[in-house]
Design a protein around this motif. Structure first.
Motif, PDB file in Angstrom:
ATOM      1  N   PRO A 140      -5.446   2.440  -2.176  1.00  0.00           N
ATOM      2  CA  PRO A 140      -6.776   1.814  -2.108  1.00  0.00           C
ATOM      3  C   PRO A 140      -7.906   2.809  -1.900  1.00  0.00           C
ATOM      4  N   GLY A 141      -9.132   2.280  -2.001  1.00  0.00           N
ATOM      5  CA  GLY A 141     -10.319   3.118  -2.026  1.00  0.00           C
ATOM      6  C   GLY A 141     -10.522   3.994  -0.815  1.00  0.00           C
ATOM      7  N   ALA A 142     -10.270   3.470   0.379  1.00  0.00           N
ATOM      8  CA  ALA A 142     -10.502   4.270   1.582  1.00  0.00           C
ATOM      9  C   ALA A 142      -9.609   5.502   1.592  1.00  0.00           C
ATOM     10  N   PHE A 143      -8.345   5.328   1.221  1.00  0.00           N
ATOM     11  CA  PHE A 143      -7.409   6.458   1.183  1.00  0.00           C
ATOM     12  C   PHE A 143      -7.889   7.508   0.192  1.00  0.00           C
ATOM     13  N   ALA A 151      -6.180  10.534   5.760  1.00  0.00           N
ATOM     14  CA  ALA A 151      -6.513   9.503   4.774  1.00  0.00           C
ATOM     15  C   ALA A 151      -5.622   8.286   4.963  1.00  0.00           C
ATOM     16  N   GLY A 152      -4.337   8.500   5.215  1.00  0.00           N
ATOM     17  CA  GLY A 152      -3.420   7.386   5.421  1.00  0.00           C
ATOM     18  C   GLY A 152      -3.760   6.581   6.658  1.00  0.00           C
ATOM     19  N   VAL A 188       0.836  -1.188   0.000  1.00  0.00           N
ATOM     20  CA  VAL A 188       0.000   0.000   0.000  1.00  0.00           C
ATOM     21  C   VAL A 188       0.881   1.250   0.000  1.00  0.00           C
ATOM     22  N   GLY A 189       0.514   2.205  -0.843  1.00  0.00           N
ATOM     23  CA  GLY A 189       1.273   3.434  -0.965  1.00  0.00           C
ATOM     24  C   GLY A 189       2.415   3.353  -1.955  1.00  0.00           C
ATOM     25  N   ALA A 230     -10.290  15.538   3.525  1.00  0.00           N
ATOM     26  CA  ALA A 230      -9.424  15.328   4.681  1.00  0.00           C
ATOM     27  C   ALA A 230      -7.967  15.480   4.278  1.00  0.00           C
ATOM     28  N   SER A 231      -7.101  15.579   5.273  1.00  0.00           N
ATOM     29  CA  SER A 231      -5.670  15.704   5.004  1.00  0.00           C
ATOM     30  C   SER A 231      -5.092  14.370   4.568  1.00  0.00           C
TER      31      SER A 231
END
Length: 255
Positions: free
Chosen positions: A197-200, A213-214, A191-192, A208-209
Motif C-alpha cells: 500500500p501507499g504508506a509503505f 516503512a513496514g 498486505v505484503g 526510510a528503511s
C-alpha cells in the motif's frame, strides 16, 4: 523530470488521460452507468491535487492552516458520503461517524506524541483516516438502507412481535452494514503478499528503511480498522434511529 517511481512529463499526462478514457469507455460499454462520473472524478482529482500541490507548503507551515484543511477534508468527506447514502439535508449526518472515527484517533495520536504536531505529519495521517472513515460510512449506510428497503416485511414482522423500532432495524441491517469492513480486513490480511500500500511505498521511496516503512504501514492499517469499525457502528446506529433514511419510507423509521 522524474520522481523516484515515475518519469514525469507529457507522456505521463497522455497515459493518465488514456486510462481515464478507457475506464469510462469500459463502464459505458458494460452498462455500469458510471462512464461520465469516471471522467468527472478524474478531472476533479487532477484539479484538486494540482491546487493542493501548490498550496501544501503554505498549509503545512501553519498549524491553523493545517487545522482548517483537516476541517475542509471532513466537510467534503461528509458531503460525499451523505450523497451516496441518502438525499436531502439528512445526508449531513454522515459527518458524525466520519468525524467520530477519524479525528478521535488523530487527536489521540497527537496527545500521545506518536504524530508530531506539524502539518507535514498531521495532514497525511488525517487524510488517510478520514478517507477510510468516508468509505466505510458510505458502504455501511448504503448497505443498511438497501437492506431495509428490500426487507421491509421483516421489519414490520419484528415490530408486530413487540421489538422496539431501533431493535427491529438493527436486526435487519446490522449484518449487511458490517460488510463495509471487508475491504479493510482483506487489505490488512494480504498486505505484503498481494499489495504494497501507499504508506509503505511512500516511506520507502522517501529514504526510510524497509522496516520503518513496514511499521508505518502496519500502523496505518490498524488505525484504519479502528476508524472504520467506529464509523460503521455509528452509521448503523444513525440508521436505526432514523437520522439516515431510505428514499422509500420504512415504518420503523417513521416520525
Amino acid at each position: 523530470m522524474s520522481s523516484t517511481m515515475l518519469v514525469l512529463g507529457p507522456k505521463l499526462w497522455v497515459a493518465m488521460a488514456a486510462l481515464a478514457a478507457t475506464a469510462a469507455a469500459v463502464a459505458t460499454l458494460g452498462r455500469l452507468g458510471h462512464g461520465r462520473q469516471i471522467l468527472v472524478a478524474a478531472g476533479r482529482a487532477a484539479a484538486q491535487l494540482t491546487a493542493v500541490s501548490l498550496l501544501i507548503t503554505a498549509i503545512v507551515a501553519s498549524l491553523w492552516a493545517t487545522a482548517g484543511f483537516v476541517v475542509l477534508m471532513c466537510v467534503v468527506a461528509a458531503g460525499t458520503a451523505g450523497r451516496r447514502i441518502t438525499s436531502g439535508a439528512r445526508g449531513w449526518w454522515a459527518g458524525v461517524p466520519i468525524v467520530a472515527g477519524s479525528l478521535a484517533v488523530v487527536a489521540g495520536l497527537l496527545v500521545a506524541g506518536l504524530v508530531p504536531a506539524r502539518g507535514i505529519a498531521v495532514i497525511p495521517v488525517a487524510g488517510i483516516l478520514i478517507g477510510g472513515a468516508m468509505t466505510a460510512t458510505s458502504l455501511a449506510g448504503r448497505r443498511a438502507l438497501d437492506e431495509l428497503t428490500g426487507r421491509r416485511g421483516e421489519v414490520e414482522a419484528a415490530l408486530a412481535l413487540g421489538l422496539l423500532p431501533r431493535d427491529a432495524v438493527l436486526l435487519v441491517c446490522r449484518s449487511a452494514a458490517a460488510q463495509a469492513l471487508i475491504p479493510a480486513l482483506d487489505q490488512t490480511r494480504t498486505v505484503g503478499l498481494v499489495t504494497l500500500p501507499g504508506a509503505f511505498v511512500g516511506v520507502l521511496l522517501g529514504g526510510a528503511s524497509p522496516l520503518a516503512a513496514g511499521i508505518t504501514q502496519l500502523f496505518v492499517l490498524i488505525g484504519l480498522l479502528a476508524v472504520e469499525a467506529v464509523a460503521v457502528v455509528i452509521t448503523v446506529e444513525l440508521v436505526a434511529r432514523g437520522r439516515l433514511r431510505p428514499a422509500e419510507p420504512v415504518p420503523a423509521l417513521a416520525g
